[in-house]
Design an enzyme around this catalytic site. Structure first.
Site, PDB file in Angstrom:
ATOM      1  N   SER A 119     -10.159  -0.136   7.188  1.00 31.51           N
ATOM      2  CA  SER A 119      -9.570  -0.035   5.844  1.00 31.51           C
ATOM      3  C   SER A 119      -8.871  -1.274   5.306  1.00 31.51           C
ATOM      4  O   SER A 119      -8.472  -1.286   4.150  1.00 31.51           O
ATOM      5  CB  SER A 119      -8.598   1.135   5.789  1.00 31.51           C
ATOM      6  OG  SER A 119      -9.316   2.319   5.618  1.00 31.51           O
TER       7      SER A 119
ATOM      8  N   LYS B 216       0.861  -1.181   0.000  1.00 35.03           N
ATOM      9  CA  LYS B 216       0.000   0.000   0.000  1.00 35.03           C
ATOM     10  C   LYS B 216       0.898   1.233   0.000  1.00 35.03           C
ATOM     11  O   LYS B 216       1.936   1.243   0.686  1.00 35.03           O
ATOM     12  CB  LYS B 216      -0.895  -0.031   1.254  1.00 35.03           C
ATOM     13  CG  LYS B 216      -1.884   1.136   1.347  1.00 35.03           C
ATOM     14  CD  LYS B 216      -2.796   1.000   2.566  1.00 35.03           C
ATOM     15  CE  LYS B 216      -3.834   2.116   2.651  1.00 35.03           C
ATOM     16  NZ  LYS B 216      -4.728   1.988   3.826  1.00 35.03           N
TER      17      LYS B 216
ATOM     18  N   SER C  60      -9.816   2.289   3.007  1.00 34.48           N
ATOM     19  CA  SER C  60      -8.912   3.019   2.144  1.00 34.48           C
ATOM     20  C   SER C  60      -7.944   2.121   1.366  1.00 34.48           C
ATOM     21  O   SER C  60      -7.365   2.578   0.378  1.00 34.48           O
ATOM     22  CB  SER C  60      -8.090   4.012   2.973  1.00 34.48           C
ATOM     23  OG  SER C  60      -7.267   3.331   3.903  1.00 34.48           O
TER      24      SER C  60
END
Ligand code: GLN
Length: 481
Positions: free
Chosen positions: A175, A76, A151
């Protein structure tokens, strides 16, 4: 090869049926050919990946391999990667190249894993749909125009689309779990303090936790084996032995005590989804588990408490982006105040600004006691709910999200509607306990996630419960068309 799990790829490398360079090329080709549809990557590090793959092949040849040596994956874009741009989904960090690695990055490097690039995400990890990224929205591989959740939507979409077998992610209020659920993959948010936050760009420091995303529970265990452990560079990291999370995956579930929090099977839940989750719980009963209803009486206050605490911490953490030290700087500032205000006005997107405003207000003199302190007291009550529940049961089960993947644009005009996406995940972060999302069926062709919540540091038990479920179901193997 792109349909294989980390465990299978690791075996193939071990047996020499494929080299890391070959594997890396295959996955890079897939990203190049397929990611135009999803936008799950912000940066692809092709040259670096091939160099790392060559080094991994040499390492294997010399007999010094770990299970990860030569296995491709992605980070990420919130984890700092030395020499590789790290944006956190923001214009503010569009050109930021960190001079150091996050501890999580270092650990994967040391294990010999091959990072293919950095995945898309909501700006500064604020969001539930991946629509707040400066680099454009991510599309869910399960449905055209559907959000992947957020997210960590880029990581979830990339894993679901078989662009990588695994990706790192972070979870402040849901998330990891919510995008895992919406994309039909398996994700784990560990206990707060289990994985180092050093070099993981901060959103709300008392809630942020790095974790894992892959298609199988076994692969999540392999990831956590790399990521978990004490780090002297993170004062909130916990100094506690790390088990081999793969060692207990096959423990029988006979006698496992499951609690179903009645507050999590409420009217807010899509009926068809509820049925899928209840069917999943029945599978556990067949495996020998017992089920009872439990209560988390303060869970209903979680969203309200979170949306005071998280923005308050974000307003403090994001004050460092001032145009002076690093990141975006506005053109031709008139004076210092103009530099600060214009840099922040131009560099941050709307959702981030909304959080900074709310957080600064909640922390300001005169309001601190009424909002921030009050929210912390509510947080303590929520934590106590979980402590009480785990006196009676081993794990809690619930849906991960109230509905399956929604259509892009459907919820981003009303922030509160978007915030409600996390009604089943947020209390877990406030308490600091670990939780997973595991694929558990489909509604109208869209994946449904089962959330499994555990007591502090019970990651091995969660992974065991998820793995056993995946031995008798194949939801996690389904492939988006
Ligand atoms: N959706 C929640 C938020 O917007 C949680 C985000 C997260 O876990 N990083 O704050």
């Amino acid at each position: 090869m792109h349909n294989k799990s980390v465990a299978e790829l690791s075996r193939a490398l071990e047996q020499g049926t494929v080299s890391s360079v070959e594997l890396t090329r295959q996955f890079l080709d897939r990203i190049r050919n397929e990611d135009g549809k999803y936008n799950s990557f912000i940066t692809v590090t092709e040259d670096q990946a091939l160099a790392d793959a060559r080094a991994a092949d040499e390492q294997r040849a010399s007999g010094k391999a770990t299970p990860w040596t030569g296995v491709p994956f992605a980070h990420k874009d919130i984890f700092c990667t030395s020499g590789v741009r790290t944006t956190c989904g923001s214009k503010m960090l569009e050109n930021f190249v960190p001079p150091y690695d996050a501890t999580v990055t270092t650990r994967f490097r040391k294990a010999g894993a091959v990072c293919l690039g950095k995945t898309n995400m909501d700006e500064f990890a604020m969001g539930s749909s991946n629509e707040s990224s400066h680099f454009g929205p991510v599309t869910n591989p399960w449905g055209e125009k559907r959000v992947p959740g957020g997210s960590s939507g880029g990581s979830a979409a990339a894993v679901a689309a078989r662009l990588v077998p695994a990706a790192t992610a972070t979870d402040t209020g849901g998330s990891i779990r919510q995008p895992a659920a919406l994309c039909g993959v398996t994700g784990l948010k560990p206990t707060y303090g289990r994985v180092s936050r050093y070099g993981m760009i901060a959103f709300a420091s008392s809630l942020d936790q790095g974790g894992t995303m892959a298609r199988t529970a076994e692969d999540n265990a392999l990831m956590l084996n790399v990521m978990a452990g004490f780090d002297p560079k993170d004062s909130t990291s916990v100094d506690r032995a790390v088990p081999d999370y793969t060692a207990t995956l096959n423990e029988p579930l006979k006698g496992l005590k499951i609690g179903l929090p009645k507050e999590y099977f409420s009217d807010q839940l899509d009926r068809a989804m509820e049925q899928q989750v209840r069917d999943a719980v029945k599978e556990y009963e067949k495996l020998g588990a017992t089920v009872k209803e439990v209560s988390l009486p303060h869970a209903k206050l979680a969203i309200a408490a979170y949306y005071v605490i998280a923005p308050a911490e974000a307003s403090a953490n994001l004050s460092r982006f001032d145009g002076v030290r690093y990141g975006y700087r506005c053109d031709d500032p008139k004076d210092l105040m103009d530099l600060y205000t214009r840099t922040r006005a131009e560099g941050f997107g709307n959702e981030v600004k909304r959080r900074i405003l709310v957080g600064t207000y909640a922390l300001s003199a005169g309001y601190f006691d009424a909002y921030y302190l009050k929210a912390q007291k509510v947080r303590r009550l929520i934590q106590q709910d979980f402590i009480n529940a785990f006196r009676d049961v081993d794990v809690l089960m619930s849906p991960t999200s109230p509905s399956p993947a929604f259509v892009q644009g459907e919820k981003n005009t009303d922030p509160v509607t978007m915030y409600l996406e996390d009604v089943f995940t947020i209390a877990i972060n406030l308490a600091g306990v670990p939780a997973m999302s595991v694929p558990a069926g489909f509604v109208n062709g869209l994946p449904v996630g089962l959330q499994i919540i555990g007591d502090y540091f019970s990651e091995a038990r969660l992974l065991n419960a998820a793995h056993q479920f995946q031995q008798v179901t194949d939801w996690h193997q389904r492939e988006p068309h």
